[in-house]
Scaffold this motif. Sequence first.
Motif, PDB file in Angstrom:
ATOM      1  N   VAL A  41      -9.709 -11.789  -5.257  1.00  0.00           N
ATOM      2  CA  VAL A  41      -9.906 -12.919  -4.719  1.00  0.00           C
ATOM      3  C   VAL A  41      -9.833 -13.923  -5.658  1.00  0.00           C
ATOM      4  O   VAL A  41     -10.626 -13.774  -6.862  1.00  0.00           O
ATOM      5  N   GLU A  42      -8.944 -14.885  -5.634  1.00  0.00           N
ATOM      6  CA  GLU A  42      -9.077 -16.026  -6.897  1.00  0.00           C
ATOM      7  C   GLU A  42      -9.822 -17.041  -6.441  1.00  0.00           C
ATOM      8  O   GLU A  42      -9.629 -17.555  -5.578  1.00  0.00           O
ATOM      9  N   ILE A  43     -10.490 -17.787  -7.467  1.00  0.00           N
ATOM     10  CA  ILE A  43     -11.142 -18.786  -7.196  1.00  0.00           C
ATOM     11  C   ILE A  43     -10.242 -19.910  -7.847  1.00  0.00           C
ATOM     12  O   ILE A  43     -10.210 -19.944  -9.195  1.00  0.00           O
ATOM     13  N   ASP A  44     -10.148 -20.809  -7.191  1.00  0.00           N
ATOM     14  CA  ASP A  44      -9.275 -22.087  -7.448  1.00  0.00           C
ATOM     15  C   ASP A  44      -9.468 -23.300  -6.733  1.00  0.00           C
ATOM     16  O   ASP A  44      -9.590 -23.410  -5.692  1.00  0.00           O
ATOM     17  N   ASN A  45      -9.627 -24.504  -7.548  1.00  0.00           N
ATOM     18  CA  ASN A  45      -9.810 -25.696  -6.881  1.00  0.00           C
ATOM     19  C   ASN A  45     -10.920 -25.744  -5.801  1.00  0.00           C
ATOM     20  O   ASN A  45     -10.846 -25.981  -4.665  1.00  0.00           O
ATOM     21  N   PHE A  46     -12.083 -25.212  -6.271  1.00  0.00           N
ATOM     22  CA  PHE A  46     -13.264 -25.071  -5.396  1.00  0.00           C
ATOM     23  C   PHE A  46     -13.160 -24.136  -4.258  1.00  0.00           C
ATOM     24  O   PHE A  46     -13.706 -24.510  -3.301  1.00  0.00           O
ATOM     25  N   THR A  60     -12.660  -1.798  -4.159  1.00  0.00           N
ATOM     26  CA  THR A  60     -13.155  -2.748  -5.298  1.00  0.00           C
ATOM     27  C   THR A  60     -12.687  -4.087  -5.199  1.00  0.00           C
ATOM     28  O   THR A  60     -11.480  -4.137  -5.455  1.00  0.00           O
ATOM     29  N   VAL A  61     -13.437  -4.967  -4.939  1.00  0.00           N
ATOM     30  CA  VAL A  61     -12.869  -6.383  -4.945  1.00  0.00           C
ATOM     31  C   VAL A  61     -13.346  -7.028  -6.196  1.00  0.00           C
ATOM     32  O   VAL A  61     -14.282  -6.917  -6.695  1.00  0.00           O
ATOM     33  N   THR A  62     -12.298  -7.685  -6.705  1.00  0.00           N
ATOM     34  CA  THR A  62     -12.489  -8.213  -8.016  1.00  0.00           C
ATOM     35  C   THR A  62     -12.269  -9.916  -7.676  1.00  0.00           C
ATOM     36  O   THR A  62     -10.976 -10.396  -7.215  1.00  0.00           O
ATOM     37  N   TRP A  63     -13.193 -10.726  -8.121  1.00  0.00           N
ATOM     38  CA  TRP A  63     -13.022 -12.155  -7.901  1.00  0.00           C
ATOM     39  C   TRP A  63     -12.679 -12.745  -9.509  1.00  0.00           C
ATOM     40  O   TRP A  63     -12.970 -12.285 -10.509  1.00  0.00           O
ATOM     41  N   ILE A  64     -11.515 -13.527  -9.548  1.00  0.00           N
ATOM     42  CA  ILE A  64     -11.373 -14.050 -10.859  1.00  0.00           C
ATOM     43  C   ILE A  64     -11.189 -15.554 -10.530  1.00  0.00           C
ATOM     44  O   ILE A  64     -10.658 -16.243  -9.793  1.00  0.00           O
ATOM     45  N   ASN A  65     -12.067 -16.129 -11.762  1.00  0.00           N
ATOM     46  CA  ASN A  65     -12.128 -17.748 -11.719  1.00  0.00           C
ATOM     47  C   ASN A  65     -10.991 -18.435 -12.524  1.00  0.00           C
ATOM     48  O   ASN A  65     -10.884 -18.209 -13.489  1.00  0.00           O
ATOM     49  N   ARG A  66     -10.048 -18.731 -11.676  1.00  0.00           N
ATOM     50  CA  ARG A  66      -9.040 -19.682 -12.163  1.00  0.00           C
ATOM     51  C   ARG A  66      -9.051 -21.169 -12.361  1.00  0.00           C
ATOM     52  O   ARG A  66      -8.204 -21.964 -12.685  1.00  0.00           O
ATOM     53  N   ASP A  67     -10.279 -21.425 -11.943  1.00  0.00           N
ATOM     54  CA  ASP A  67     -10.762 -22.750 -12.043  1.00  0.00           C
ATOM     55  C   ASP A  67     -10.889 -23.165 -13.407  1.00  0.00           C
ATOM     56  O   ASP A  67     -11.427 -22.269 -14.319  1.00  0.00           O
ATOM     57  N   ASP A  88     -11.215 -17.594 -16.092  1.00  0.00           N
ATOM     58  CA  ASP A  88     -10.653 -16.442 -16.396  1.00  0.00           C
ATOM     59  C   ASP A  88     -11.375 -15.215 -16.356  1.00  0.00           C
ATOM     60  O   ASP A  88     -11.164 -14.028 -16.575  1.00  0.00           O
ATOM     61  N   GLU A  89     -12.754 -15.418 -16.085  1.00  0.00           N
ATOM     62  CA  GLU A  89     -13.792 -14.293 -16.042  1.00  0.00           C
ATOM     63  C   GLU A  89     -13.594 -13.860 -14.650  1.00  0.00           C
ATOM     64  O   GLU A  89     -13.365 -14.272 -13.812  1.00  0.00           O
ATOM     65  N   LYS A  90     -14.087 -12.565 -14.544  1.00  0.00           N
ATOM     66  CA  LYS A  90     -14.058 -11.398 -13.421  1.00  0.00           C
ATOM     67  C   LYS A  90     -15.425 -11.012 -13.120  1.00  0.00           C
ATOM     68  O   LYS A  90     -16.211 -10.771 -13.917  1.00  0.00           O
ATOM     69  N   PHE A  91     -15.278 -10.705 -11.792  1.00  0.00           N
ATOM     70  CA  PHE A  91     -16.690 -10.080 -11.346  1.00  0.00           C
ATOM     71  C   PHE A  91     -15.991  -9.140 -10.163  1.00  0.00           C
ATOM     72  O   PHE A  91     -15.269  -9.349  -9.518  1.00  0.00           O
TER      73      PHE A  91
END
Length: 118
Positions: A41-46, A60-67, A88-91
């Motif tokens: 799941v990409e996090i971008d533009n809120f 396993t779901v990985t969230w990546i902060n692209r914001d 660019d950090e992940k969880f």
Amino acid sequence: MRRSVFTGVLLVALGFGTAELGAETGNFTASAQQKAETAEVEIDNFSFGPAELTVPAGTTVTWINRDDIPHTVVSTDKVFKSKVLDTDEKFSFTFSKAGTYPYFCSIHPKMTGKIIVQ
Ligand SMILES: [Cu+2]
């Protein structure tokens, strides 16, 4: 005489090479059969993209902060909680049980998403 010794060494070297290749191929097949599913799941533009994601149990779901601002990934039902993710950090979290897992960003509570595990 010298030539035949050289050829023998070469054949042995080739033999080892083939054996190693075979072992690697075997490992690869074994891990593929275990089906370690992953999803992102990409996090971008809120926003979380996709906001709603359906995965099989065990994924396993990985969230990546692209914001370019920090966000968090926090389960509404307190099943999982990330630290503050900078750019660019992940969880990652592995969903072993079926169910619906809503989540939000604790810094921007209007940011919400949902993982559906089947
Ligand atoms: Cu946020």
